[in-house]
Design an enzyme around this catalytic site. Sequence first.
Site, PDB file in Angstrom:
ATOM      1  N   PHE A  11      43.139  44.277  27.518  1.00  0.00           N
ATOM      2  CA  PHE A  11      43.247  42.840  27.214  1.00  0.00           C
ATOM      3  C   PHE A  11      42.012  42.319  26.463  1.00  0.00           C
ATOM      4  N   THR A  35      45.610  53.985  29.942  1.00  0.00           N
ATOM      5  CA  THR A  35      46.233  53.880  31.261  1.00  0.00           C
ATOM      6  C   THR A  35      47.388  52.890  31.113  1.00  0.00           C
ATOM      7  N   ASP A  58      39.089  59.825  27.813  1.00  0.00           N
ATOM      8  CA  ASP A  58      38.568  59.304  29.080  1.00  0.00           C
ATOM      9  C   ASP A  58      37.046  59.161  28.980  1.00  0.00           C
ATOM     10  N   GLU A  83      39.169  50.059  35.446  1.00  0.00           N
ATOM     11  CA  GLU A  83      40.322  49.583  36.199  1.00  0.00           C
ATOM     12  C   GLU A  83      39.962  48.157  36.583  1.00  0.00           C
ATOM     13  N   THR A 133      31.652  41.471  35.579  1.00  0.00           N
ATOM     14  CA  THR A 133      32.442  40.370  36.133  1.00  0.00           C
ATOM     15  C   THR A 133      31.633  39.502  37.089  1.00  0.00           C
ATOM     16  N   ASP A 134      32.078  38.266  37.258  1.00  0.00           N
ATOM     17  CA  ASP A 134      31.437  37.377  38.244  1.00  0.00           C
ATOM     18  C   ASP A 134      31.766  37.800  39.679  1.00  0.00           C
ATOM     19  N   GLU A 135      32.791  38.657  39.849  1.00  0.00           N
ATOM     20  CA  GLU A 135      33.215  39.013  41.210  1.00  0.00           C
ATOM     21  C   GLU A 135      32.156  39.806  41.971  1.00  0.00           C
ATOM     22  N   TYR A 159      37.549  46.691  43.880  1.00  0.00           N
ATOM     23  CA  TYR A 159      37.276  46.473  42.452  1.00  0.00           C
ATOM     24  C   TYR A 159      35.860  45.931  42.244  1.00  0.00           C
ATOM     25  N   LYS A 163      32.556  47.558  40.361  1.00  0.00           N
ATOM     26  CA  LYS A 163      31.861  46.936  39.223  1.00  0.00           C
ATOM     27  C   LYS A 163      30.388  46.684  39.576  1.00  0.00           C
ATOM     28  N   ASN A 188      37.012  34.558  34.975  1.00  0.00           N
ATOM     29  CA  ASN A 188      38.397  34.948  34.656  1.00  0.00           C
ATOM     30  C   ASN A 188      38.763  34.599  33.223  1.00  0.00           C
ATOM     31  N   HIS A 293      40.659  37.955  50.230  1.00  0.00           N
ATOM     32  CA  HIS A 293      40.724  37.094  49.040  1.00  0.00           C
ATOM     33  C   HIS A 293      39.496  36.186  48.905  1.00  0.00           C
TER      34      HIS A 293
HETATM   35  P1  NAD Z   1      42.308  45.875  31.190  1.00  0.00           P
HETATM   36  O1  NAD Z   1      42.726  46.468  32.474  1.00  0.00           O
HETATM   37  O2  NAD Z   1      43.241  44.985  30.452  1.00  0.00           O
HETATM   38  O3  NAD Z   1      41.901  47.043  30.159  1.00  0.00           O
HETATM   39  C1  NAD Z   1      41.140  48.145  30.533  1.00  0.00           C
HETATM   40  C2  NAD Z   1      41.232  49.188  29.425  1.00  0.00           C
HETATM   41  O4  NAD Z   1      40.409  50.307  29.799  1.00  0.00           O
HETATM   42  C3  NAD Z   1      42.647  49.715  29.198  1.00  0.00           C
HETATM   43  O5  NAD Z   1      42.942  49.751  27.813  1.00  0.00           O
HETATM   44  C4  NAD Z   1      42.607  51.118  29.790  1.00  0.00           C
HETATM   45  O6  NAD Z   1      43.494  52.028  29.152  1.00  0.00           O
HETATM   46  C5  NAD Z   1      41.143  51.500  29.562  1.00  0.00           C
HETATM   47  N1  NAD Z   1      40.676  52.517  30.511  1.00  0.00           N
HETATM   48  C6  NAD Z   1      40.846  52.540  31.856  1.00  0.00           C
HETATM   49  N2  NAD Z   1      40.291  53.643  32.375  1.00  0.00           N
HETATM   50  C7  NAD Z   1      39.736  54.324  31.351  1.00  0.00           C
HETATM   51  C8  NAD Z   1      39.012  55.532  31.244  1.00  0.00           C
HETATM   52  N3  NAD Z   1      38.736  56.274  32.338  1.00  0.00           N
HETATM   53  N4  NAD Z   1      38.573  55.936  30.035  1.00  0.00           N
HETATM   54  C9  NAD Z   1      38.864  55.203  28.924  1.00  0.00           C
HETATM   55  N5  NAD Z   1      39.556  54.064  28.964  1.00  0.00           N
HETATM   56  C10 NAD Z   1      40.002  53.619  30.155  1.00  0.00           C
HETATM   57  O7  NAD Z   1      40.936  45.153  31.491  1.00  0.00           O
HETATM   58  P2  NAD Z   1      40.344  43.805  30.869  1.00  0.00           P
HETATM   59  O8  NAD Z   1      40.880  42.655  31.634  1.00  0.00           O
HETATM   60  O9  NAD Z   1      40.479  43.843  29.411  1.00  0.00           O
HETATM   61  O10 NAD Z   1      38.809  43.973  31.281  1.00  0.00           O
HETATM   62  C11 NAD Z   1      37.907  44.663  30.425  1.00  0.00           C
HETATM   63  C12 NAD Z   1      36.537  44.687  31.094  1.00  0.00           C
HETATM   64  O11 NAD Z   1      36.097  43.353  31.318  1.00  0.00           O
HETATM   65  C13 NAD Z   1      36.520  45.378  32.451  1.00  0.00           C
HETATM   66  O12 NAD Z   1      35.327  46.109  32.551  1.00  0.00           O
HETATM   67  C14 NAD Z   1      36.549  44.230  33.449  1.00  0.00           C
HETATM   68  O13 NAD Z   1      35.904  44.594  34.647  1.00  0.00           O
HETATM   69  C15 NAD Z   1      35.771  43.171  32.695  1.00  0.00           C
HETATM   70  N6  NAD Z   1      36.096  41.773  33.015  1.00  0.00           N
HETATM   71  C16 NAD Z   1      37.407  41.346  32.995  1.00  0.00           C
HETATM   72  C17 NAD Z   1      37.676  39.995  33.228  1.00  0.00           C
HETATM   73  C18 NAD Z   1      39.090  39.453  33.185  1.00  0.00           C
HETATM   74  O14 NAD Z   1      39.298  38.288  33.530  1.00  0.00           O
HETATM   75  N7  NAD Z   1      40.084  40.215  32.751  1.00  0.00           N
HETATM   76  C19 NAD Z   1      36.627  39.098  33.491  1.00  0.00           C
HETATM   77  C20 NAD Z   1      35.312  39.590  33.516  1.00  0.00           C
HETATM   78  C21 NAD Z   1      35.061  40.921  33.252  1.00  0.00           C
HETATM   79  O1  DAU Z   2      36.609  36.821  37.917  1.00  0.00           O
HETATM   80  C1  DAU Z   2      36.784  37.807  36.952  1.00  0.00           C
HETATM   81  C2  DAU Z   2      37.921  38.711  37.351  1.00  0.00           C
HETATM   82  O2  DAU Z   2      39.115  37.986  37.134  1.00  0.00           O
HETATM   83  C3  DAU Z   2      37.949  40.029  36.595  1.00  0.00           C
HETATM   84  O3  DAU Z   2      36.779  40.755  36.874  1.00  0.00           O
HETATM   85  C4  DAU Z   2      39.194  40.842  36.971  1.00  0.00           C
HETATM   86  O4  DAU Z   2      39.260  42.018  36.193  1.00  0.00           O
HETATM   87  C5  DAU Z   2      40.413  39.982  36.694  1.00  0.00           C
HETATM   88  O5  DAU Z   2      41.589  40.672  37.080  1.00  0.00           O
HETATM   89  C6  DAU Z   2      40.323  38.655  37.442  1.00  0.00           C
HETATM   90  O6  DAU Z   2      40.407  38.878  38.882  1.00  0.00           O
HETATM   91  P1  DAU Z   2      41.240  37.885  39.819  1.00  0.00           P
HETATM   92  O7  DAU Z   2      41.599  38.590  41.061  1.00  0.00           O
HETATM   93  O8  DAU Z   2      40.564  36.560  39.934  1.00  0.00           O
HETATM   94  O9  DAU Z   2      42.532  37.669  38.857  1.00  0.00           O
HETATM   95  P2  DAU Z   2      44.098  37.610  39.177  1.00  0.00           P
HETATM   96  O10 DAU Z   2      44.763  37.116  37.922  1.00  0.00           O
HETATM   97  O11 DAU Z   2      44.602  38.853  39.796  1.00  0.00           O
HETATM   98  O12 DAU Z   2      44.184  36.453  40.266  1.00  0.00           O
HETATM   99  C7  DAU Z   2      43.690  35.154  39.987  1.00  0.00           C
HETATM  100  C8  DAU Z   2      43.888  34.328  41.237  1.00  0.00           C
HETATM  101  O13 DAU Z   2      45.295  34.093  41.418  1.00  0.00           O
HETATM  102  C9  DAU Z   2      43.405  35.008  42.502  1.00  0.00           C
HETATM  103  O14 DAU Z   2      42.857  34.019  43.369  1.00  0.00           O
HETATM  104  C10 DAU Z   2      44.661  35.605  43.113  1.00  0.00           C
HETATM  105  C11 DAU Z   2      45.734  34.630  42.666  1.00  0.00           C
HETATM  106  N1  DAU Z   2      47.075  35.193  42.410  1.00  0.00           N
HETATM  107  C12 DAU Z   2      47.166  36.290  41.603  1.00  0.00           C
HETATM  108  C13 DAU Z   2      48.393  36.837  41.327  1.00  0.00           C
HETATM  109  C14 DAU Z   2      48.504  38.061  40.431  1.00  0.00           C
HETATM  110  C15 DAU Z   2      48.206  34.599  42.958  1.00  0.00           C
HETATM  111  O15 DAU Z   2      48.105  33.589  43.684  1.00  0.00           O
HETATM  112  N2  DAU Z   2      49.420  35.144  42.670  1.00  0.00           N
HETATM  113  C16 DAU Z   2      49.573  36.257  41.902  1.00  0.00           C
HETATM  114  O16 DAU Z   2      50.725  36.727  41.708  1.00  0.00           O
END
Ligand code: NAD
Ligand code: DAU
Length: 358
Positions: A11, A35, A58, A83, A133-135, A159, A163, A188, A293
């Site tokens: 993403f 993946t 990988d 992941e 991530t902020d998590e 997770y 991280k 997020n 949670h």
């Molecule tokens: P995502 O799950 O959408 O994408 C992860 C990508 O990494 C995928 O394309 C997957 O194929 C690849 N991948 C997984 N394992 C791998 C491996 N072993 N080798 C090579 N590639 C691999 O994740 P995202 O939401 O795009 O998040 C990207 C980064 O940003 C992550 O490190 C996540 O922790 C961080 N992050 C995400 C958010 C969020 O809200 N989505 C917020 C803050 C930080």
């Molecule tokens: O804060 C940054 C993080 O945000 C990233 O590091 C993670 O990769 C990303 O997945 C995201 O984590 P969250 O757990 O916050 O995101 P998610 O979209 O899974 O959930 C957002 C909130 O919504 C959380 O409080 C759980 C809730 N939720 C989620 C789903 C999927 C629901 O209530 N219903 C749902 O079906």
Amino acid sequence: MAILVTGGAGFIGGNFVLDWLAGGDEPVVNLDKLTYAGNLETLSSLEGDARHRFVQGDICDAALVARLLAEHRPRAIVHFAAESHVDRSIHGPGEFMRTNVEGTFSLLEAARAHWSALPADARATFRFLHVSTDEVYGSLGPDDAPFSEAHPYEPNSPYSASKAASDHLVRAWHHTYGLPVLTTNCSNNYGPYHFPEKLIPLMIVNALAGRALPVYGDGRNVRDWLYVRDHCAAIRCVLAQGRTGETYNVGGWNEIANIDIVHIVCRLLDRLQPSADGPYERLIRFVADRPGHDRRYAIDARKIERELGWRPAESFESGIEKTVQWYLANPGWVANVQSGAYREWVGMQYGQPSGAVA
Ligand code: NAD
Ligand code: DAU
């Protein structure tokens, strides 16, 4: 000059690669394992573009990473691969430890070997940017101040623990070996190409399909939301100007409770694509809570603004409208994700099931 991006078919990584190549001509070597979360269809507009070299592989494959570094001599590594889904980490934490912890370790070692052998001028400008991530900071009470970079690490899910471990490795490789690292801790993200297992895209695609909108617990858990292209801009800014060894918190100044997000999405859909069966809010269902949670995340993003001049360009109102519009305009991308056809994209597109493709 080139950069190596890991996880660039996911993403945020996918949005980053698209924005990077829209803004300049420096090539991207994109290493992604593909993946379930990796989707080359996101990058279909780059087909035949010599500036984008996609390699399916990988980050744990040390020989492959070493070969890519030797061959392309990137000036920077931007490390997204992970992941990323908290619920999946609760059901099966093993892959999170492997990719997020061991994978980051493996990448750091490959980067260190490469960087150590560079001539002095290239050593001085090389960067390893770790996207986190902020998590890692844990959960806030309702009146607590937002997370600053000095907030203690208190990860609560498999997770976030994985991280946090990766952040510590990155920090140690700087402290001990001098590797020029940068770390960003972001809130997020939401926006185009978001896999519909996460809250916002799940609510959009379920509502359009007339399916239930599952809200965990009481729906009052709070997240800070940032439009994905703002995150990509922040990463470019930290890469260009960040001080090595530093961490930068990135956020949107948008603290919103989950149930409020769901109402906002429903009302936008009521306006943009009304359902004959009535308002989409009829589909909301409160379901069992996520174990462990986290209640609230909030980001203090003043450091990156003060030091590097970055601020989000989108408000939540503008970003969420763009996001919903994007999902309405791209039903094919959603359908291929839901049917699993996106996983056949490499084969359909390149006539092979996997392997390196340009
Ligand atoms: P995502 O799950 O959408 O994408 C992860 C990508 O990494 C995928 O394309 C997957 O194929 C690849 N991948 C997984 N394992 C791998 C491996 N072993 N080798 C090579 N590639 C691999 O994740 P995202 O939401 O795009 O998040 C990207 C980064 O940003 C992550 O490190 C996540 O922790 C961080 N992050 C995400 C958010 C969020 O809200 N989505 C917020 C803050 C930080
Ligand atoms: O804060 C940054 C993080 O945000 C990233 O590091 C993670 O990769 C990303 O997945 C995201 O984590 P969250 O757990 O916050 O995101 P998610 O979209 O899974 O959930 C957002 C909130 O919504 C959380 O409080 C759980 C809730 N939720 C989620 C789903 C999927 C629901 O209530 N219903 C749902 O079906």
